[in-house]
Design an enzyme around this catalytic site. Sequence first.
Site, short mmCIF file in Angstrom:
data_model
loop_
_atom_site.label_atom_id
_atom_site.label_comp_id
_atom_site.label_asym_id
_atom_site.label_seq_id
_atom_site.Cartn_x
_atom_site.Cartn_y
_atom_site.Cartn_z
N SER A 54 27.12 34.27 50.29
CA SER A 54 27.61 35.15 49.21
C SER A 54 28.94 34.78 49.02
CB SER A 54 27.72 36.67 49.88
OG SER A 54 28.77 36.79 51.10
N LEU A 56 30.00 33.38 46.10
CA LEU A 56 29.92 32.28 45.36
C LEU A 56 30.31 32.42 43.85
CD1 LEU A 56 26.19 30.82 46.07
CD2 LEU A 56 28.69 29.75 46.68
N ILE A 190 18.16 42.36 53.80
CA ILE A 190 17.25 43.18 53.87
C ILE A 190 17.60 44.46 52.77
CG2 ILE A 190 16.45 45.38 55.21
CD1 ILE A 190 16.30 43.91 57.57
N GLN A 234 18.05 24.07 48.83
CA GLN A 234 16.72 24.00 48.63
C GLN A 234 15.88 25.05 49.45
OE1 GLN A 234 14.65 20.23 49.13
NE2 GLN A 234 16.84 19.19 48.86
N CYS A 420 50.89 53.11 40.04
CA CYS A 420 50.27 54.29 40.58
C CYS A 420 51.08 54.53 41.80
CB CYS A 420 48.92 54.05 40.96
SG CYS A 420 47.95 55.39 41.25
N PHE A 423 54.42 53.84 41.10
CA PHE A 423 55.18 54.87 40.29
C PHE A 423 55.70 55.80 41.28
CE2 PHE A 423 55.01 59.07 38.45
CZ PHE A 423 55.50 58.88 37.13
N HIS A 546 46.91 52.72 35.84
CA HIS A 546 46.62 51.35 36.31
C HIS A 546 46.27 50.43 34.81
CE1 HIS A 546 46.05 51.75 40.52
NE2 HIS A 546 45.74 53.22 40.15
N GLU A 548 46.40 47.29 34.57
CA GLU A 548 45.69 46.21 34.73
C GLU A 548 44.08 46.25 34.43
OE1 GLU A 548 47.07 48.21 37.06
OE2 GLU A 548 46.16 48.27 38.92
#
Length: 573
Positions: A54, A56, A190, A234, A420, A423, A546, A548
Amino acid sequence: MKALYYCVRQGGKVSRNYFDMFANRSGGEFFTSAPKGYKPGKIKYIVFVGTVISGLGKGVAMAALARLLKENGFKVSPIKFDGYLNVDAGTLNPFRHGEVFVLDDGTECDMDLGTYERFLDENLSSINYLTAGKLFKKILEKERKGEYLGRDVQFIPHVTGEIKYLLRDLGMKTDADIVMVEVGGTIGDIENSYFIEAIRQMQYEEGMENIMVVALVYIMKPSTLGEQKSKAAQLGIRTLMGMGLRPNIIVCRAEDIIEEKVKQKISIAANVPLKNVIDAHNVKTIYELVLNLKSQNVDEIVLQHFGLKTKKIDLEAWRNFVSKIVNAGKEVTVGMAGKYTQLHDSYASIIEALSHASAKNNCKVRLKWIETTQVEGVEKQLEGVDGLIVPGGFGSRGVEGKIEAVKHAREKKIPFLGLCYGFQMAVIEHARHLLGMKSAHTTEVDPYTEFPVIDLLPEQKRIKDAGGTMRLGGQDVIIEKGTKAYEIYKKEKVRERFRHRYECNPDFVDRLQEKGLIFSGYAPGKRIMQILERTDHPFFLATQFHPEFTSRPLKPSPIFDAFVKACLQARNK
Ligand code: GLN
Protein backbone atom coordinates in the site's frame (compact mmCIF):
# COMPACT_ATOMS: atom_id res chain seq x y z
CA MET A 1 -36.49 -17.20 -13.26
CA LYS A 2 -35.64 -18.35 -16.76
CA ALA A 3 -37.12 -15.16 -18.14
CA LEU A 4 -34.94 -13.17 -15.79
CA TYR A 5 -31.76 -14.73 -17.03
CA TYR A 6 -32.89 -14.49 -20.62
CA CYS A 7 -33.15 -10.74 -20.70
CA VAL A 8 -29.92 -10.09 -18.86
CA ARG A 9 -27.63 -9.77 -21.84
CA GLN A 10 -28.80 -10.12 -25.39
CA GLY A 11 -26.18 -10.22 -28.09
CA GLY A 12 -23.58 -8.82 -25.72
CA LYS A 13 -25.70 -5.73 -24.96
CA VAL A 14 -27.36 -5.23 -21.63
CA SER A 15 -31.10 -5.03 -22.12
CA ARG A 16 -32.95 -1.88 -21.08
CA ASN A 17 -34.98 -3.49 -18.34
CA TYR A 18 -32.08 -5.49 -16.98
CA PHE A 19 -31.81 -3.48 -13.80
CA ASP A 20 -35.55 -3.45 -13.22
CA MET A 21 -35.39 -7.21 -13.27
CA PHE A 22 -32.93 -7.01 -10.41
CA ALA A 23 -35.54 -5.61 -8.06
CA ASN A 24 -35.66 -7.71 -4.91
CA ARG A 25 -39.43 -7.63 -5.12
CA SER A 26 -39.04 -10.24 -7.85
CA GLY A 27 -38.36 -12.63 -5.02
CA GLY A 28 -35.30 -14.02 -6.82
CA GLU A 29 -31.66 -13.79 -5.88
CA PHE A 30 -31.31 -10.40 -7.55
CA PHE A 31 -31.29 -7.08 -5.81
CA THR A 32 -31.96 -3.56 -7.08
CA SER A 33 -28.46 -2.24 -7.59
CA ALA A 34 -29.13 0.72 -9.83
CA PRO A 35 -31.02 3.96 -9.25
CA LYS A 36 -34.26 4.54 -11.14
CA GLY A 37 -33.73 5.46 -14.74
CA TYR A 38 -30.16 4.13 -14.84
CA LYS A 39 -29.02 3.32 -18.36
CA PRO A 40 -26.13 0.86 -18.42
CA GLY A 41 -23.34 1.84 -20.76
CA LYS A 42 -23.94 5.58 -20.50
CA ILE A 43 -21.56 6.10 -17.57
CA LYS A 44 -18.10 4.59 -17.83
CA TYR A 45 -16.12 3.29 -14.83
CA ILE A 46 -12.40 3.15 -14.08
CA VAL A 47 -11.37 1.25 -10.97
CA PHE A 48 -7.94 1.75 -9.39
CA VAL A 49 -6.56 -1.05 -7.22
CA GLY A 50 -3.16 -1.61 -5.67
CA THR A 51 -1.04 -4.70 -5.28
CA VAL A 52 2.30 -5.63 -3.66
CA ILE A 53 2.28 -2.81 -1.10
CA SER A 54 0.00 0.00 0.00
CA GLY A 55 1.10 3.61 -0.10
CA LEU A 56 1.96 3.49 -3.81
CA GLY A 57 0.16 6.70 -4.59
CA LYS A 58 -3.00 5.26 -6.13
CA GLY A 59 -4.78 8.49 -5.28
CA VAL A 60 -2.21 10.60 -7.11
CA ALA A 61 -2.23 8.29 -10.16
CA MET A 62 -6.02 8.37 -10.30
CA ALA A 63 -6.14 12.13 -9.82
CA ALA A 64 -3.56 12.69 -12.57
CA LEU A 65 -5.55 10.57 -15.03
CA ALA A 66 -8.75 12.31 -13.90
CA ARG A 67 -7.19 15.65 -14.80
CA LEU A 68 -6.25 14.38 -18.27
CA LEU A 69 -9.75 13.07 -18.88
CA LYS A 70 -11.21 16.37 -17.71
CA GLU A 71 -8.89 18.19 -20.12
CA ASN A 72 -10.37 15.98 -22.85
CA GLY A 73 -13.75 17.49 -22.04
CA PHE A 74 -15.30 14.77 -19.89
CA LYS A 75 -17.06 15.13 -16.56
CA VAL A 76 -15.16 12.92 -14.14
CA SER A 77 -16.44 11.93 -10.69
CA PRO A 78 -13.93 10.35 -8.34
CA ILE A 79 -14.77 8.24 -5.32
CA LYS A 80 -12.53 6.66 -2.71
CA PHE A 81 -13.49 3.51 -0.87
CA ASP A 82 -11.79 2.92 2.48
CA GLY A 83 -12.20 -0.47 4.11
CA TYR A 84 -12.28 0.93 7.65
CA LEU A 85 -15.31 0.53 9.87
CA ASN A 86 -15.03 4.20 10.83
CA VAL A 87 -18.03 6.03 9.37
CA ASP A 88 -15.77 8.88 8.27
CA ALA A 89 -12.14 9.88 8.70
CA GLY A 90 -12.85 12.40 11.46
CA THR A 91 -12.04 9.94 14.21
CA LEU A 92 -8.79 8.70 12.63
CA ASN A 93 -5.47 9.67 14.10
CA PRO A 94 -3.46 11.73 11.58
CA PHE A 95 -0.31 10.12 12.94
CA ARG A 96 -1.52 6.69 11.81
CA HIS A 97 -3.55 7.61 8.78
CA GLY A 98 -2.37 10.97 7.48
CA GLU A 99 -4.29 14.20 7.37
CA VAL A 100 -8.04 14.39 7.84
CA PHE A 101 -9.25 16.37 4.84
CA VAL A 102 -12.44 18.43 5.07
CA LEU A 103 -14.81 18.98 2.14
CA ASP A 104 -16.95 22.07 1.69
CA ASP A 105 -20.06 20.19 2.86
CA GLY A 106 -18.26 19.28 6.10
CA THR A 107 -17.35 15.68 5.23
CA GLU A 108 -14.21 14.58 7.08
CA CYS A 109 -12.38 12.28 4.73
CA ASP A 110 -9.22 10.64 3.57
CA MET A 111 -6.46 12.89 2.26
CA ASP A 112 -6.85 11.38 -1.22
CA LEU A 113 -9.99 13.49 -1.62
CA GLY A 114 -7.73 16.51 -1.22
CA THR A 115 -5.55 15.14 -4.01
CA TYR A 116 -8.59 14.73 -6.29
CA GLU A 117 -9.83 18.25 -5.54
CA ARG A 118 -6.42 19.75 -6.23
CA PHE A 119 -5.84 17.89 -9.50
CA LEU A 120 -9.39 18.39 -10.76
CA ASP A 121 -9.77 21.91 -9.36
CA GLU A 122 -13.29 21.01 -8.23
CA ASN A 123 -15.11 20.80 -4.93
CA LEU A 124 -16.27 17.33 -4.01
CA SER A 125 -18.90 16.19 -1.52
CA SER A 126 -19.79 13.32 0.79
CA ILE A 127 -20.91 11.12 -2.12
CA ASN A 128 -17.30 11.05 -3.31
CA TYR A 129 -16.19 9.22 -0.18
CA LEU A 130 -17.25 5.83 1.09
CA THR A 131 -15.98 3.87 4.05
CA ALA A 132 -16.99 0.37 5.04
CA GLY A 133 -18.46 1.96 8.18
CA LYS A 134 -20.68 4.27 6.16
CA LEU A 135 -21.72 1.42 3.86
CA PHE A 136 -22.65 -0.96 6.67
CA LYS A 137 -24.37 1.81 8.62
CA LYS A 138 -26.64 2.37 5.63
CA ILE A 139 -27.30 -1.36 5.26
CA LEU A 140 -28.04 -1.87 8.95
CA GLU A 141 -30.35 1.13 9.03
CA LYS A 142 -32.23 -0.24 6.02
CA GLU A 143 -32.45 -3.63 7.68
CA ARG A 144 -33.99 -2.08 10.82
CA LYS A 145 -36.51 -0.22 8.71
CA GLY A 146 -37.53 -3.52 7.17
CA GLU A 147 -36.36 -2.63 3.71
CA TYR A 148 -34.97 -6.12 3.13
CA LEU A 149 -37.99 -7.68 4.81
CA GLY A 150 -38.08 -11.44 4.59
CA ARG A 151 -34.52 -11.72 3.37
CA ASP A 152 -31.39 -12.85 5.11
CA VAL A 153 -29.14 -9.82 4.48
CA GLN A 154 -26.01 -11.14 2.78
CA PHE A 155 -22.71 -9.89 1.39
CA ILE A 156 -23.99 -11.05 -2.00
CA PRO A 157 -26.33 -9.61 -3.22
CA HIS A 158 -27.01 -6.96 -0.57
CA VAL A 159 -23.60 -5.53 0.31
CA THR A 160 -22.30 -5.81 -3.24
CA GLY A 161 -25.63 -4.48 -4.48
CA GLU A 162 -25.42 -1.40 -2.28
CA ILE A 163 -21.88 -0.75 -3.52
CA LYS A 164 -22.94 -0.97 -7.16
CA TYR A 165 -25.92 1.23 -6.37
CA LEU A 166 -23.77 3.91 -4.75
CA LEU A 167 -21.27 4.00 -7.63
CA ARG A 168 -24.05 4.30 -10.20
CA ASP A 169 -25.87 6.83 -8.09
CA LEU A 170 -22.72 8.97 -7.88
CA GLY A 171 -22.48 8.89 -11.66
CA MET A 172 -26.09 9.91 -12.09
CA LYS A 173 -26.14 12.59 -9.37
CA THR A 174 -23.02 14.27 -10.72
CA ASP A 175 -23.95 13.78 -14.36
CA ALA A 176 -20.60 12.06 -14.87
CA ASP A 177 -19.25 10.65 -18.08
CA ILE A 178 -16.68 8.70 -16.14
CA VAL A 179 -16.75 7.53 -12.52
CA MET A 180 -13.30 6.81 -11.14
CA VAL A 181 -13.11 4.51 -8.14
CA GLU A 182 -10.08 4.17 -5.88
CA VAL A 183 -10.11 1.06 -3.73
CA GLY A 184 -8.09 1.72 -0.58
CA GLY A 185 -5.50 -0.79 0.63
CA THR A 186 -4.23 -3.65 -1.50
CA ILE A 187 -5.75 -6.55 -3.38
CA GLY A 188 -6.06 -9.51 -1.04
CA ASP A 189 -7.10 -7.46 2.01
CA ILE A 190 -10.14 -8.98 3.68
CA GLU A 191 -11.35 -5.42 4.26
CA ASN A 192 -12.04 -4.71 0.62
CA SER A 193 -12.77 -8.20 -0.72
CA TYR A 194 -16.53 -7.64 -1.06
CA PHE A 195 -15.86 -4.30 -2.78
CA ILE A 196 -13.70 -6.06 -5.37
CA GLU A 197 -16.47 -8.62 -5.75
CA ALA A 198 -18.95 -5.81 -6.49
CA ILE A 199 -16.61 -4.53 -9.21
CA ARG A 200 -16.31 -8.03 -10.64
CA GLN A 201 -20.09 -8.15 -10.94
CA MET A 202 -20.12 -4.72 -12.53
CA GLN A 203 -17.74 -5.84 -15.26
CA TYR A 204 -20.46 -8.17 -16.50
CA GLU A 205 -23.43 -5.94 -15.81
CA GLU A 206 -21.97 -2.82 -17.40
CA GLY A 207 -20.16 -4.71 -20.12
CA MET A 208 -16.38 -4.97 -20.39
CA GLU A 209 -16.38 -2.08 -22.86
CA ASN A 210 -17.71 0.28 -20.19
CA ILE A 211 -15.37 -0.49 -17.32
CA MET A 212 -11.62 -0.54 -16.90
CA VAL A 213 -9.41 -1.79 -14.14
CA VAL A 214 -6.12 -0.03 -13.48
CA ALA A 215 -3.74 -1.91 -11.21
CA LEU A 216 -0.83 -0.21 -9.52
CA VAL A 217 2.12 -2.49 -8.87
CA TYR A 218 5.43 -1.93 -7.17
CA ILE A 219 8.60 -2.93 -8.98
CA MET A 220 11.27 -3.80 -6.47
CA LYS A 221 14.96 -3.24 -6.90
CA PRO A 222 16.78 -5.05 -4.12
CA SER A 223 20.11 -3.37 -3.43
CA THR A 224 21.91 -6.71 -3.39
CA LEU A 225 20.83 -7.38 -6.98
CA GLY A 226 20.86 -3.87 -8.41
CA GLU A 227 18.19 -4.74 -10.98
CA GLN A 228 14.41 -4.41 -11.08
CA LYS A 229 12.39 -7.52 -10.27
CA SER A 230 8.81 -8.01 -11.37
CA LYS A 231 7.79 -11.21 -9.60
CA ALA A 232 5.97 -9.57 -6.70
CA ALA A 233 4.04 -7.47 -9.20
CA GLN A 234 3.19 -10.56 -11.24
CA LEU A 235 1.92 -12.36 -8.15
CA GLY A 236 -0.16 -9.31 -7.27
CA ILE A 237 -1.70 -9.30 -10.73
CA ARG A 238 -2.42 -13.01 -10.41
CA THR A 239 -4.24 -12.40 -7.11
CA LEU A 240 -6.29 -9.71 -8.82
CA MET A 241 -7.20 -12.08 -11.64
CA GLY A 242 -8.05 -14.77 -9.11
CA MET A 243 -10.67 -12.40 -7.78
CA GLY A 244 -12.14 -12.08 -11.22
CA LEU A 245 -10.79 -8.67 -12.17
CA ARG A 246 -8.99 -8.38 -15.48
CA PRO A 247 -6.64 -5.41 -15.47
CA ASN A 248 -6.64 -3.16 -18.54
CA ILE A 249 -3.76 -0.95 -17.52
CA ILE A 250 -0.84 -1.65 -15.19
CA VAL A 251 0.82 1.34 -13.60
CA CYS A 252 4.31 0.44 -12.44
CA ARG A 253 5.66 2.36 -9.48
CA ALA A 254 9.39 2.29 -8.81
CA GLU A 255 12.26 4.52 -7.81
CA ASP A 256 13.78 4.52 -11.31
CA ILE A 257 12.60 4.31 -14.91
CA ILE A 258 10.99 0.92 -15.56
CA GLU A 259 13.26 -1.40 -17.53
CA GLU A 260 11.87 -2.63 -20.86
CA LYS A 261 12.37 -6.25 -19.85
CA VAL A 262 10.23 -5.70 -16.75
CA LYS A 263 7.47 -4.09 -18.78
CA GLN A 264 7.44 -7.07 -21.12
CA LYS A 265 7.15 -9.52 -18.25
CA ILE A 266 4.27 -7.54 -16.77
CA SER A 267 2.56 -7.40 -20.16
CA ILE A 268 2.70 -11.20 -20.43
CA ALA A 269 1.56 -11.75 -16.84
CA ALA A 270 -1.34 -9.32 -17.10
CA ASN A 271 -2.59 -10.07 -20.62
CA VAL A 272 -2.26 -6.42 -21.58
CA PRO A 273 -0.48 -4.84 -24.55
CA LEU A 274 2.91 -3.38 -23.80
CA LYS A 275 1.65 0.17 -24.33
CA ASN A 276 -0.77 -0.35 -21.44
CA VAL A 277 2.11 -1.02 -19.06
CA ILE A 278 2.77 2.45 -17.72
CA ASP A 279 5.98 3.77 -16.23
CA ALA A 280 5.24 5.79 -13.11
CA HIS A 281 8.64 5.99 -11.46
CA ASN A 282 9.29 8.57 -8.77
CA VAL A 283 9.10 12.18 -9.88
CA LYS A 284 10.22 15.43 -8.25
CA THR A 285 6.65 16.59 -7.71
CA ILE A 286 3.41 14.62 -7.84
CA TYR A 287 2.03 17.16 -10.33
CA GLU A 288 4.52 15.92 -12.90
CA LEU A 289 2.57 12.68 -13.15
CA VAL A 290 -0.08 14.38 -15.29
CA LEU A 291 2.62 15.06 -17.89
CA ASN A 292 4.15 11.60 -17.59
CA LEU A 293 0.81 9.87 -18.10
CA LYS A 294 0.12 12.12 -21.09
CA SER A 295 3.49 11.29 -22.63
CA GLN A 296 2.45 7.62 -22.49
CA ASN A 297 -1.01 8.45 -23.92
CA VAL A 298 -2.89 6.94 -21.01
CA ASP A 299 -5.87 9.22 -21.63
CA GLU A 300 -6.10 7.99 -25.21
CA ILE A 301 -5.86 4.34 -24.15
CA VAL A 302 -8.79 4.93 -21.79
CA LEU A 303 -10.97 6.92 -24.17
CA GLN A 304 -10.41 4.47 -27.01
CA HIS A 305 -11.45 1.61 -24.75
CA PHE A 306 -14.69 3.42 -23.96
CA GLY A 307 -15.26 4.45 -27.57
CA LEU A 308 -15.09 8.13 -26.55
CA LYS A 309 -13.54 10.90 -28.60
CA THR A 310 -10.04 12.07 -27.77
CA LYS A 311 -8.87 15.58 -28.49
CA LYS A 312 -5.66 17.53 -28.58
CA ILE A 313 -5.26 18.98 -25.13
CA ASP A 314 -3.26 21.95 -24.01
CA LEU A 315 -1.22 21.31 -20.87
CA GLU A 316 0.93 24.43 -21.18
CA ALA A 317 -0.21 26.05 -17.92
CA TRP A 318 0.27 22.79 -16.05
CA ARG A 319 3.70 22.26 -17.62
CA ASN A 320 4.73 25.75 -16.57
CA PHE A 321 3.56 25.15 -13.03
CA VAL A 322 5.51 21.89 -12.81
CA SER A 323 8.63 23.43 -14.25
CA LYS A 324 8.46 26.27 -11.72
CA ILE A 325 8.34 23.74 -8.88
CA VAL A 326 11.17 21.67 -10.30
CA ASN A 327 13.46 24.51 -11.38
CA ALA A 328 12.91 27.11 -8.66
CA GLY A 329 16.13 28.92 -7.85
CA LYS A 330 15.47 30.73 -4.59
CA GLU A 331 14.63 28.84 -1.45
CA VAL A 332 12.92 29.91 1.76
CA THR A 333 12.90 27.95 4.98
CA VAL A 334 9.61 27.67 6.82
CA GLY A 335 9.49 26.33 10.34
CA MET A 336 6.54 24.06 11.02
CA ALA A 337 5.67 23.71 14.69
CA GLY A 338 3.44 20.66 14.65
CA LYS A 339 2.70 17.68 16.79
CA TYR A 340 2.99 15.03 14.11
CA THR A 341 6.39 16.07 12.90
CA GLN A 342 7.35 12.42 12.26
CA LEU A 343 4.70 12.00 9.61
CA HIS A 344 4.61 14.50 6.77
CA ASP A 345 1.31 13.06 5.54
CA SER A 346 -0.36 14.60 8.59
CA TYR A 347 0.17 18.01 6.99
CA ALA A 348 -0.34 17.06 3.34
CA SER A 349 -2.57 20.00 2.42
CA ILE A 350 -0.29 22.57 4.05
CA ILE A 351 2.68 21.15 2.18
CA GLU A 352 0.74 21.24 -1.09
CA ALA A 353 -0.55 24.77 -0.46
CA LEU A 354 3.04 25.89 0.12
CA SER A 355 4.13 24.30 -3.13
CA HIS A 356 1.32 26.03 -5.07
CA ALA A 357 2.26 29.38 -3.54
CA SER A 358 5.98 28.89 -4.01
CA ALA A 359 5.52 28.00 -7.70
CA LYS A 360 3.67 31.28 -8.15
CA ASN A 361 6.48 33.14 -6.41
CA ASN A 362 9.29 31.34 -8.24
CA CYS A 363 10.81 29.85 -5.16
CA LYS A 364 11.05 26.62 -3.25
CA VAL A 365 9.96 26.09 0.33
CA ARG A 366 12.15 24.00 2.56
CA LEU A 367 10.32 22.80 5.64
CA LYS A 368 12.01 22.68 8.98
CA TRP A 369 10.09 20.67 11.53
CA ILE A 370 10.06 22.34 14.92
CA GLU A 371 9.69 19.96 17.84
CA THR A 372 7.56 21.76 20.43
CA THR A 373 7.30 19.18 23.21
CA GLN A 374 10.24 20.89 24.96
CA VAL A 375 9.82 24.66 25.41
CA GLU A 376 13.54 25.22 25.97
CA GLY A 377 14.67 24.01 22.57
CA VAL A 378 12.17 26.02 20.49
CA GLU A 379 14.04 29.31 20.10
CA LYS A 380 17.22 27.56 18.98
CA GLN A 381 15.33 25.53 16.38
CA LEU A 382 13.84 28.71 14.91
CA GLU A 383 17.26 30.13 14.08
CA GLY A 384 17.51 30.86 10.38
CA VAL A 385 13.87 30.26 9.46
CA ASP A 386 12.26 32.79 7.11
CA GLY A 387 8.76 32.11 8.36
CA LEU A 388 6.81 30.08 10.89
CA ILE A 389 3.63 28.07 10.56
CA VAL A 390 1.77 26.80 13.61
CA PRO A 391 -0.69 24.33 12.09
CA GLY A 392 -3.94 22.79 13.36
CA GLY A 393 -3.91 20.42 16.27
CA PHE A 394 -5.69 19.01 19.28
CA GLY A 395 -4.89 18.44 22.94
CA SER A 396 -2.11 19.55 25.23
CA ARG A 397 1.03 17.97 23.79
CA GLY A 398 3.48 20.54 22.58
CA VAL A 399 1.15 23.47 23.32
CA GLU A 400 3.58 25.42 25.50
CA GLY A 401 6.28 25.00 22.85
CA LYS A 402 3.92 26.30 20.17
CA ILE A 403 3.07 29.36 22.25
CA GLU A 404 6.80 29.93 22.72
CA ALA A 405 7.31 29.68 18.95
CA VAL A 406 4.57 32.29 18.34
CA LYS A 407 6.19 34.61 20.90
CA HIS A 408 9.52 34.30 19.16
CA ALA A 409 8.00 35.01 15.73
CA ARG A 410 6.19 38.07 17.13
CA GLU A 411 9.24 39.50 18.87
CA LYS A 412 11.74 38.75 16.11
CA LYS A 413 9.33 39.89 13.39
CA ILE A 414 9.45 36.52 11.64
CA PRO A 415 6.52 36.08 9.20
CA PHE A 416 3.93 34.02 11.01
CA LEU A 417 0.94 32.03 9.81
CA GLY A 418 -1.32 30.36 12.38
CA LEU A 419 -3.84 27.80 11.18
CA CYS A 420 -6.78 26.90 13.42
CA TYR A 421 -4.99 25.75 16.59
CA GLY A 422 -2.23 28.12 15.50
CA PHE A 423 -4.79 30.98 15.56
CA GLN A 424 -5.78 29.97 19.08
CA MET A 425 -2.11 29.80 20.17
CA ALA A 426 -1.60 33.34 18.87
CA VAL A 427 -4.56 34.58 20.95
CA ILE A 428 -3.18 32.90 24.07
CA GLU A 429 0.32 34.24 23.46
CA HIS A 430 -1.00 37.78 23.07
CA ALA A 431 -3.13 37.58 26.22
CA ARG A 432 -0.34 36.12 28.31
CA HIS A 433 2.60 38.24 27.24
CA LEU A 434 1.08 41.57 26.22
CA LEU A 435 -2.11 41.88 28.24
CA GLY A 436 -0.88 40.47 31.53
CA MET A 437 -3.29 37.51 31.64
CA LYS A 438 -0.48 35.23 32.74
CA SER A 439 -2.53 32.05 33.02
CA ALA A 440 -4.57 32.62 29.84
CA HIS A 441 -5.31 29.36 28.07
CA THR A 442 -7.73 27.35 26.00
CA THR A 443 -10.23 25.36 28.02
CA GLU A 444 -9.31 22.42 25.79
CA VAL A 445 -6.07 22.19 27.78
CA ASP A 446 -6.93 23.96 31.05
CA PRO A 447 -10.68 23.83 31.77
CA TYR A 448 -10.25 25.90 34.97
CA THR A 449 -8.10 28.75 33.68
CA GLU A 450 -8.78 32.21 35.07
CA PHE A 451 -8.62 33.66 31.53
CA PRO A 452 -10.40 31.26 29.14
CA VAL A 453 -9.51 33.28 26.03
CA ILE A 454 -10.24 30.21 23.91
CA ASP A 455 -13.39 28.33 24.85
CA LEU A 456 -15.86 25.81 23.43
CA LEU A 457 -18.22 27.13 20.78
CA PRO A 458 -21.64 27.49 22.48
CA GLU A 459 -23.28 24.85 20.28
CA GLN A 460 -20.47 22.43 21.17
CA LYS A 461 -21.29 22.48 24.87
CA ARG A 462 -24.15 20.01 24.51
CA ILE A 463 -22.34 17.58 22.19
CA LYS A 464 -21.13 14.26 23.56
CA ASP A 465 -20.35 12.22 20.39
CA ALA A 466 -16.89 12.57 18.86
CA GLY A 467 -17.66 11.72 15.22
CA GLY A 468 -18.62 14.48 12.76
CA THR A 469 -19.67 16.90 15.48
CA MET A 470 -17.18 19.77 15.17
CA ARG A 471 -17.95 23.02 13.38
CA LEU A 472 -17.14 21.62 9.97
CA GLY A 473 -16.86 22.60 6.34
CA GLY A 474 -17.21 25.74 4.28
CA GLN A 475 -18.42 28.90 6.02
CA ASP A 476 -18.47 32.53 4.99
CA VAL A 477 -15.91 34.90 6.42
CA ILE A 478 -16.52 38.65 6.43
CA ILE A 479 -13.30 40.58 5.85
CA GLU A 480 -12.80 43.97 7.46
CA LYS A 481 -11.73 46.64 4.96
CA GLY A 482 -8.41 48.37 5.47
CA THR A 483 -6.73 45.30 6.97
CA LYS A 484 -3.99 42.95 5.80
CA ALA A 485 -6.63 40.26 5.28
CA TYR A 486 -8.52 42.59 2.92
CA GLU A 487 -5.30 43.43 1.12
CA ILE A 488 -4.78 39.69 0.61
CA TYR A 489 -8.27 38.66 -0.43
CA LYS A 490 -9.41 41.93 -2.02
CA LYS A 491 -12.96 40.87 -1.15
CA GLU A 492 -15.43 41.59 1.63
CA LYS A 493 -16.65 38.02 1.84
CA VAL A 494 -14.82 34.74 1.27
CA ARG A 495 -15.63 31.09 1.89
CA GLU A 496 -13.15 28.94 3.74
CA ARG A 497 -13.22 25.51 5.42
CA PHE A 498 -13.34 24.92 9.16
CA ARG A 499 -12.80 22.06 11.58
CA HIS A 500 -12.89 23.17 15.19
CA ARG A 501 -14.69 22.88 18.51
CA TYR A 502 -13.15 25.88 20.25
CA GLU A 503 -13.11 29.57 19.35
CA CYS A 504 -11.84 32.90 20.57
CA ASN A 505 -14.07 33.53 23.60
CA PRO A 506 -16.48 36.38 22.62
CA ASP A 507 -16.23 37.78 26.17
CA PHE A 508 -12.57 38.59 25.53
CA VAL A 509 -12.77 39.88 21.96
CA ASP A 510 -12.71 43.58 22.89
CA ARG A 511 -10.02 43.25 25.51
CA LEU A 512 -7.81 41.26 23.15
CA GLN A 513 -7.83 43.95 20.48
CA GLU A 514 -5.27 46.06 22.24
CA LYS A 515 -1.51 46.27 21.97
CA GLY A 516 -1.28 45.48 18.28
CA LEU A 517 -3.76 42.69 17.68
CA ILE A 518 -6.93 43.05 15.62
CA PHE A 519 -9.55 40.66 14.33
CA SER A 520 -9.93 41.23 10.62
CA GLY A 521 -12.30 38.40 9.72
CA TYR A 522 -15.40 37.05 11.45
CA ALA A 523 -18.52 34.96 10.85
CA PRO A 524 -21.41 36.92 9.33
CA GLY A 525 -23.86 37.97 12.04
CA LYS A 526 -21.95 36.10 14.75
CA ARG A 527 -19.21 36.91 17.17
CA ILE A 528 -16.98 34.09 15.94
CA MET A 529 -13.54 35.54 15.18
CA GLN A 530 -12.01 33.95 12.12
CA ILE A 531 -8.88 35.95 11.20
CA LEU A 532 -6.46 37.83 13.40
CA GLU A 533 -3.47 39.95 12.50
CA ARG A 534 -0.90 42.17 14.17
CA THR A 535 -0.55 45.79 13.24
CA ASP A 536 2.97 45.99 14.73
CA HIS A 537 4.50 43.25 12.59
CA PRO A 538 5.38 42.86 8.88
CA PHE A 539 3.38 39.65 8.51
CA PHE A 540 1.59 38.07 11.43
CA LEU A 541 -1.71 36.50 10.45
CA ALA A 542 -3.74 33.60 11.74
CA THR A 543 -6.97 31.98 10.63
CA GLN A 544 -9.50 29.93 12.55
CA PHE A 545 -10.13 28.14 9.24
CA HIS A 546 -7.84 26.02 7.09
CA PRO A 547 -6.93 27.93 3.91
CA GLU A 548 -4.76 24.97 2.91
CA PHE A 549 -7.84 22.91 2.03
CA THR A 550 -8.88 25.18 -0.82
CA SER A 551 -5.49 25.86 -2.37
CA ARG A 552 -5.18 24.58 -5.93
CA PRO A 553 -2.08 24.13 -8.13
CA LEU A 554 -2.88 26.95 -10.54
CA LYS A 555 -4.88 28.95 -7.99
CA PRO A 556 -2.86 29.08 -4.77
CA SER A 557 -4.61 30.11 -1.58
CA PRO A 558 -4.25 33.92 -1.27
CA ILE A 559 -3.19 33.48 2.36
CA PHE A 560 -0.37 31.08 1.50
CA ASP A 561 0.64 33.22 -1.43
CA ALA A 562 0.96 36.27 0.84
CA PHE A 563 2.81 34.26 3.49
CA VAL A 564 5.38 32.92 1.00
CA LYS A 565 5.87 36.48 -0.37
CA ALA A 566 6.50 37.68 3.18
CA CYS A 567 9.02 34.86 3.75
CA LEU A 568 10.85 35.85 0.56
CA GLN A 569 10.96 39.46 1.70
CA ALA A 570 12.28 38.43 5.10
CA ARG A 571 14.96 36.36 3.41
CA ASN A 572 16.08 39.23 1.17
CA LYS A 573 16.46 41.60 4.09
N1 GLN B 1 -8.30 21.90 18.90
C1 GLN B 1 -8.81 23.10 18.34
C2 GLN B 1 -10.32 23.13 18.27
O1 GLN B 1 -10.95 22.11 18.38
C3 GLN B 1 -8.22 23.37 16.98
C4 GLN B 1 -8.68 22.40 15.96
C5 GLN B 1 -7.82 22.37 14.73
O2 GLN B 1 -6.70 22.87 14.74
N2 GLN B 1 -8.30 21.78 13.66
O3 GLN B 1 -10.89 24.18 18.11
